[in-house]
Scaffold this motif. Structure first.
Motif, PDB file in Angstrom:
ATOM      1  N   UNK A  22     -28.910 -34.513 -83.283  1.00  9.89           N
ATOM      2  CA  UNK A  22     -27.986 -33.373 -83.199  1.00  9.89           C
ATOM      3  C   UNK A  22     -28.082 -32.521 -84.458  1.00  9.89           C
ATOM      4  N   UNK A  23     -28.058 -31.216 -84.262  1.00 13.06           N
ATOM      5  CA  UNK A  23     -28.032 -30.260 -85.362  1.00 13.06           C
ATOM      6  C   UNK A  23     -26.662 -29.591 -85.402  1.00 13.06           C
ATOM      7  N   UNK A  24     -26.031 -29.582 -86.560  1.00 13.05           N
ATOM      8  CA  UNK A  24     -24.716 -28.958 -86.728  1.00 13.05           C
ATOM      9  C   UNK A  24     -24.897 -27.651 -87.489  1.00 13.05           C
ATOM     10  N   UNK A  25     -24.435 -26.571 -86.901  1.00  9.17           N
ATOM     11  CA  UNK A  25     -24.532 -25.235 -87.488  1.00  9.17           C
ATOM     12  C   UNK A  25     -23.129 -24.768 -87.855  1.00  9.17           C
ATOM     13  N   UNK A  26     -22.911 -24.421 -89.109  1.00  8.63           N
ATOM     14  CA  UNK A  26     -21.575 -24.041 -89.585  1.00  8.63           C
ATOM     15  C   UNK A  26     -21.597 -22.600 -90.077  1.00  8.63           C
ATOM     16  N   UNK A  27     -20.865 -21.761 -89.382  1.00  6.97           N
ATOM     17  CA  UNK A  27     -20.663 -20.377 -89.814  1.00  6.97           C
ATOM     18  C   UNK A  27     -19.483 -20.404 -90.789  1.00  6.97           C
ATOM     19  N   UNK A  28     -19.804 -20.479 -92.077  1.00  4.62           N
ATOM     20  CA  UNK A  28     -18.791 -20.820 -93.075  1.00  4.62           C
ATOM     21  C   UNK A  28     -17.615 -19.859 -93.089  1.00  4.62           C
ATOM     22  N   UNK A  29     -17.875 -18.574 -93.089  1.00  2.00           N
ATOM     23  CA  UNK A  29     -16.788 -17.613 -93.174  1.00  2.00           C
ATOM     24  C   UNK A  29     -15.935 -17.619 -91.907  1.00  2.00           C
TER      25      UNK A  29
ATOM     26  N   UNK B 257     -23.659 -18.686 -95.361  1.00  2.00           N
ATOM     27  CA  UNK B 257     -22.606 -17.855 -95.938  1.00  2.00           C
ATOM     28  C   UNK B 257     -23.267 -16.724 -96.716  1.00  2.00           C
ATOM     29  N   UNK B 258     -22.515 -15.653 -96.914  1.00  2.00           N
ATOM     30  CA  UNK B 258     -23.032 -14.494 -97.617  1.00  2.00           C
ATOM     31  C   UNK B 258     -22.586 -14.538 -99.077  1.00  2.00           C
ATOM     32  N   UNK B 259     -23.524 -14.252 -99.962  1.00  2.00           N
ATOM     33  CA  UNK B 259     -23.234 -14.181-101.396  1.00  2.00           C
ATOM     34  C   UNK B 259     -24.218 -13.210-102.023  1.00  2.00           C
ATOM     35  N   UNK B 260     -23.684 -12.264-102.780  1.00  8.87           N
ATOM     36  CA  UNK B 260     -24.543 -11.232-103.349  1.00  8.87           C
ATOM     37  C   UNK B 260     -25.247 -11.706-104.606  1.00  8.87           C
ATOM     38  N   UNK B 261     -24.566 -12.518-105.403  1.00 11.66           N
ATOM     39  CA  UNK B 261     -25.103 -12.930-106.695  1.00 11.66           C
ATOM     40  C   UNK B 261     -25.319 -14.439-106.697  1.00 11.66           C
ATOM     41  N   UNK B 262     -26.552 -14.859-106.839  1.00  9.17           N
ATOM     42  CA  UNK B 262     -26.851 -16.295-106.828  1.00  9.17           C
ATOM     43  C   UNK B 262     -26.265 -17.000-108.045  1.00  9.17           C
TER      44      UNK B 262
ATOM     45  N   UNK C 210     -21.167 -32.446 -99.936  1.00  7.68           N
ATOM     46  CA  UNK C 210     -20.652 -32.846 -98.631  1.00  7.68           C
ATOM     47  C   UNK C 210     -21.780 -33.152 -97.646  1.00  7.68           C
ATOM     48  N   UNK C 211     -23.009 -33.250 -98.153  1.00 10.32           N
ATOM     49  CA  UNK C 211     -24.191 -33.533 -97.321  1.00 10.32           C
ATOM     50  C   UNK C 211     -24.438 -32.440 -96.284  1.00 10.32           C
ATOM     51  N   UNK C 212     -24.197 -31.201 -96.691  1.00  9.93           N
ATOM     52  CA  UNK C 212     -24.464 -30.043 -95.845  1.00  9.93           C
ATOM     53  C   UNK C 212     -25.470 -29.156 -96.571  1.00  9.93           C
ATOM     54  N   UNK C 213     -26.539 -28.773 -95.880  1.00 12.90           N
ATOM     55  CA  UNK C 213     -27.549 -27.906 -96.488  1.00 12.90           C
ATOM     56  C   UNK C 213     -27.002 -26.483 -96.590  1.00 12.90           C
ATOM     57  N   UNK C 214     -26.969 -25.902 -97.805  1.00  8.72           N
ATOM     58  CA  UNK C 214     -26.464 -24.544 -97.954  1.00  8.72           C
ATOM     59  C   UNK C 214     -27.530 -23.510 -97.602  1.00  8.72           C
TER      60      UNK C 214
END
Length: 208
Positions: free
Chosen positions: A6-13, A46-51, A63-67
């Motif tokens: 199973x693949x879990x996809x998380x739309x963070x916002x 997730x969206x981020x302008x500045x790394x 949390x064992x989630x790939x960002x």
């Protein structure tokens, strides 16, 4: 990947929020992963302008989630998640858990092989198009940001229970005797004293 992976996809916002507090992120991501069950891996976009100002990647990794950080833009996070899902489909993945209520993920249910489940929160609106095409939509209780902790309380003493012994300077304090016990002790003392006195006078009389 195996067909049972199973693949879990998380739309963070969509399911956690924009720039959430660490405790909110932990509580909601943990609730989603627990509901999803066993999985091959989970990825959150997730969206981020500045790394350099991005603290989300480390928090998700813990949390064992790939960002999956993307540049801000319309549907940027959804597009990145769908692209990852397509790559995993090419490797044999057919089981998907989508943590989002966005209609963009309806396209993932195209085809007969894909099995798509949606996880969202109670009271959160879900796209009617998404709800029509996926296999199942589960609405979870939205977790709080911080669990309440109560101090343990000592049980009340039972009626008629003996009072605890009090200590003073390492030695137990004597507990007062009740009236019956005191009377018995006094009576025994008087009788014993009288007997000793009689024996002493008897011996004295024989010796005179």
């Amino acid at each position: 990947m195996l067909p049972t992976d199973r693949l879990v996809l998380i739309d963070l916002e969509n399911v956690v929020g924009f720039r959430p507090k660490p405790r909110t992120l932990r509580a909601r991501i943990t609730a989603l992963l627990d509901a999803a069950g066993p999985r091959h891996h989970a990825v959150a976009a997730y969206a981020a302008a500045d790394a350099e100002d991005d603290l989300m990647a480390s928090a998700l990794a813990c949390l064992n989630v790939a960002p999956l950080r993307v540049s801000p833009g319309p549907d940027a996070a959804e597009t990145a998640l769908l692209a990852h899902a397509r790559r995993m489909q090419a490797e044999g993945c057919v089981l998907f858990t989508v943590c989002s209520s966005d209609r963009a993920f309806a396209s993932l249910a195209d085809g007969e092989s894909a099995q798509v489940e949606v996880l969202t929160w109670e009271g959160q609106p879900v796209s009617s198009k998404l709800e029509q095409v996926v296999n199942h939509v589960r609405r979870l209780p939205r977790p709080g940001t911080e669990a309440s902790v109560t101090e343990p309380t000592m049980p009340a003493a039972l009626p008629g229970a003996a009072a605890p012994m009090r200590y003073r300077q390492g030695r137990p304090a004597r507990q007062p005797l009740d009236s019956l016990t005191a009377g018995l002790v006094t009576g025994i003392g008087i009788a014993l004293g009288q007997r000793l006195a009689d024996e002493f006078l008897s011996r004295r009389g024989r010796n005179t």
